[in-house]
Design a protein around this motif. Sequence first.
Motif, short mmCIF file in Angstrom:
data_model
loop_
_atom_site.label_atom_id
_atom_site.label_comp_id
_atom_site.label_asym_id
_atom_site.label_seq_id
_atom_site.Cartn_x
_atom_site.Cartn_y
_atom_site.Cartn_z
N ALA A 76 69.01 -9.69 85.65
CA ALA A 76 69.10 -11.20 86.15
C ALA A 76 68.61 -12.19 85.11
CB ALA A 76 68.41 -11.20 87.45
N PRO A 77 69.16 -13.14 84.74
CA PRO A 77 68.86 -14.26 83.66
C PRO A 77 67.76 -14.93 84.18
CG PRO A 77 71.05 -14.51 84.39
CD PRO A 77 70.89 -13.23 84.81
N PHE A 78 67.83 -15.12 85.49
CA PHE A 78 66.90 -16.33 86.22
C PHE A 78 65.79 -15.75 86.86
CE2 PHE A 78 70.76 -19.64 87.16
CZ PHE A 78 70.97 -19.78 85.94
N LEU A 79 64.72 -16.57 86.87
CA LEU A 79 63.57 -16.40 87.73
C LEU A 79 63.59 -16.89 89.03
CD1 LEU A 79 60.90 -17.21 84.93
CD2 LEU A 79 61.87 -14.99 85.44
N MET A 80 63.20 -16.02 89.93
CA MET A 80 63.13 -16.79 91.36
C MET A 80 62.28 -18.27 91.25
SD MET A 80 63.84 -16.52 94.61
CE MET A 80 64.66 -14.77 94.29
N PRO A 81 62.83 -19.26 91.70
CA PRO A 81 62.36 -20.74 91.32
C PRO A 81 61.28 -21.03 92.32
CG PRO A 81 64.60 -20.69 92.62
CD PRO A 81 64.34 -19.38 92.09
N THR A 82 61.11 -20.29 93.39
CA THR A 82 59.89 -20.67 94.15
C THR A 82 59.64 -19.42 94.97
OG1 THR A 82 59.03 -22.34 95.79
CG2 THR A 82 61.34 -21.62 96.18
N GLY A 83 58.76 -19.44 95.96
CA GLY A 83 58.23 -18.43 96.82
C GLY A 83 58.50 -18.98 98.34
N GLY A 84 58.65 -17.63 99.34
CA GLY A 84 59.11 -17.89 100.40
C GLY A 84 60.08 -16.90 100.92
N LEU A 85 60.53 -17.26 102.12
CA LEU A 85 61.74 -16.75 102.86
C LEU A 85 63.04 -17.28 102.31
CD1 LEU A 85 63.15 -14.66 104.97
CD2 LEU A 85 62.93 -16.96 106.49
N ILE A 86 63.93 -16.39 101.93
CA ILE A 86 65.25 -16.84 101.41
C ILE A 86 66.06 -17.19 102.74
CG2 ILE A 86 67.34 -16.64 100.15
CD1 ILE A 86 65.76 -14.84 98.16
N GLY A 87 66.06 -18.40 103.24
CA GLY A 87 66.49 -18.45 104.49
C GLY A 87 67.92 -18.89 104.79
N TYR A 88 68.66 -19.51 103.90
CA TYR A 88 70.07 -19.56 103.91
C TYR A 88 70.64 -19.34 102.50
CZ TYR A 88 69.12 -21.82 108.38
OH TYR A 88 68.66 -22.35 109.67
N LEU A 89 72.02 -18.89 102.69
CA LEU A 89 72.65 -18.52 101.29
C LEU A 89 73.65 -19.26 100.86
CD1 LEU A 89 72.86 -14.68 102.52
CD2 LEU A 89 70.84 -16.04 101.23
N TRP A 90 74.35 -19.00 99.89
CA TRP A 90 75.38 -19.58 99.10
C TRP A 90 76.32 -19.44 100.13
CZ3 TRP A 90 80.14 -18.29 96.77
CH2 TRP A 90 80.55 -19.44 96.01
N LYS A 145 81.94 -26.92 106.84
CA LYS A 145 80.90 -27.30 105.71
C LYS A 145 80.39 -26.04 105.24
CE LYS A 145 79.54 -31.91 106.62
NZ LYS A 145 78.71 -32.89 106.40
N ARG A 146 80.39 -26.08 103.85
CA ARG A 146 79.83 -24.62 103.12
C ARG A 146 78.67 -25.01 102.51
NH1 ARG A 146 85.24 -22.87 100.47
NH2 ARG A 146 83.92 -20.82 99.94
N HIS A 147 77.45 -24.37 102.41
CA HIS A 147 76.48 -24.55 101.86
C HIS A 147 76.39 -24.27 100.22
CE1 HIS A 147 71.76 -23.45 101.28
NE2 HIS A 147 72.07 -24.98 101.44
N GLN A 148 76.22 -25.17 99.49
CA GLN A 148 76.26 -24.90 98.07
C GLN A 148 75.22 -24.48 96.98
OE1 GLN A 148 75.43 -27.58 100.00
NE2 GLN A 148 75.25 -28.86 98.44
N GLY A 149 74.22 -23.85 98.08
CA GLY A 149 73.04 -23.22 97.16
C GLY A 149 72.24 -22.29 98.06
N ILE A 150 71.29 -21.81 97.48
CA ILE A 150 70.12 -21.27 98.57
C ILE A 150 69.02 -22.14 98.96
CG2 ILE A 150 70.99 -18.95 97.54
CD1 ILE A 150 68.32 -18.98 95.93
N LEU A 177 73.34 -12.85 97.43
CA LEU A 177 72.83 -14.27 98.03
C LEU A 177 74.20 -14.96 98.46
CD1 LEU A 177 70.61 -15.21 95.19
CD2 LEU A 177 70.05 -14.59 97.53
N ASN A 178 75.62 -14.06 98.62
CA ASN A 178 76.56 -14.95 98.94
C ASN A 178 76.50 -14.60 100.50
OD1 ASN A 178 79.33 -15.27 99.68
ND2 ASN A 178 80.05 -14.74 97.64
N ALA A 179 76.82 -15.67 101.29
CA ALA A 179 76.59 -15.50 102.69
C ALA A 179 77.85 -14.57 103.45
CB ALA A 179 76.92 -16.93 103.39
N LYS A 180 78.90 -14.70 102.57
CA LYS A 180 80.01 -13.82 103.20
C LYS A 180 79.92 -12.52 102.86
CE LYS A 180 82.54 -17.35 104.53
NZ LYS A 180 81.47 -18.52 104.80
N LEU A 181 79.22 -12.22 101.88
CA LEU A 181 79.02 -10.56 101.61
C LEU A 181 77.69 -10.16 102.15
CD1 LEU A 181 80.12 -10.85 98.00
CD2 LEU A 181 81.60 -10.33 100.08
#
Length: 237
Positions: free
Chosen positions: A61-75, A83-88, A220-224
């Motif tokens: 994975a090229p990216f580091l986790m940008p913050t701490g906590g619960l990944i609550g909502y997905l892309w 309405k479709r959420h554009q990030g996490i 992190l894809n909500a549909k998957l």
Amino acid sequence: MDKRWVLAVLVVGIVAGVGFYLYLGMQRTFGRSSRVVEWIRNSSAHPDWAVQAGARCAPDAPFLMPTGGLIGYLWDDSFQAGKRHQGIDIFGGTDVGQTPVVAAYPGALTRLPTWKSAVIVRLPSDPLQAGRQIWLYYTHMADPNGNSFISSEFPPGTSEKYIEAGTLLGYQGNYTGDAANPSGIHLHFSIVLDDGQGGFLNELDINNTLDPSPYLGLSLNAKLSDGEVIGCQAPGQ
Ligand SMILES: [Zn+2]
């Protein structure tokens, strides 16, 4: 059977099918919402739900986790039909101004003069598609009144300041632009496409963003998503 009946049955079937598909998608989002509410109420009861800022969740994975906590909502989560959420969204489970936000990847940071809660970082070459320029957008780093939690290293008007991965950008907040309706305390993180002229496209349209899954090494894809808590399997966690 009369052709009109065949047509009517087809139309009803298609409408019902589309409705059921939208319903299933929103059901999954509702499931995540109840977990977010539980986390915000009592994060200390669920330490296993949290990811850690700066973690690399897969070796490739090229990216580091940008913050701490619960990944609550997905892309591609849907909070309301259409309405479709554009990030996490990652919820720290703390008060505002406490949970650090760090750079997921090196790049050139810009904070527009009017931005209270957001920064954007230009990556000249997408680590997963060499040569393509992309942008990383980090937001909600202010309190409901717009008091910023962005690091003093990056005042409004900062332009193209080079940062390393892991650089402290600021702290999670709940700014929405409407002081009467703050969000839950979180970071919204998204990967935004370039406009081809050296600028970034409108982050509010999901078609201008990328699925962050391969960049962070998580599903992190909500549909998957299977609806389970998304944990980071980084060593030492
Ligand atoms: Zn968000």
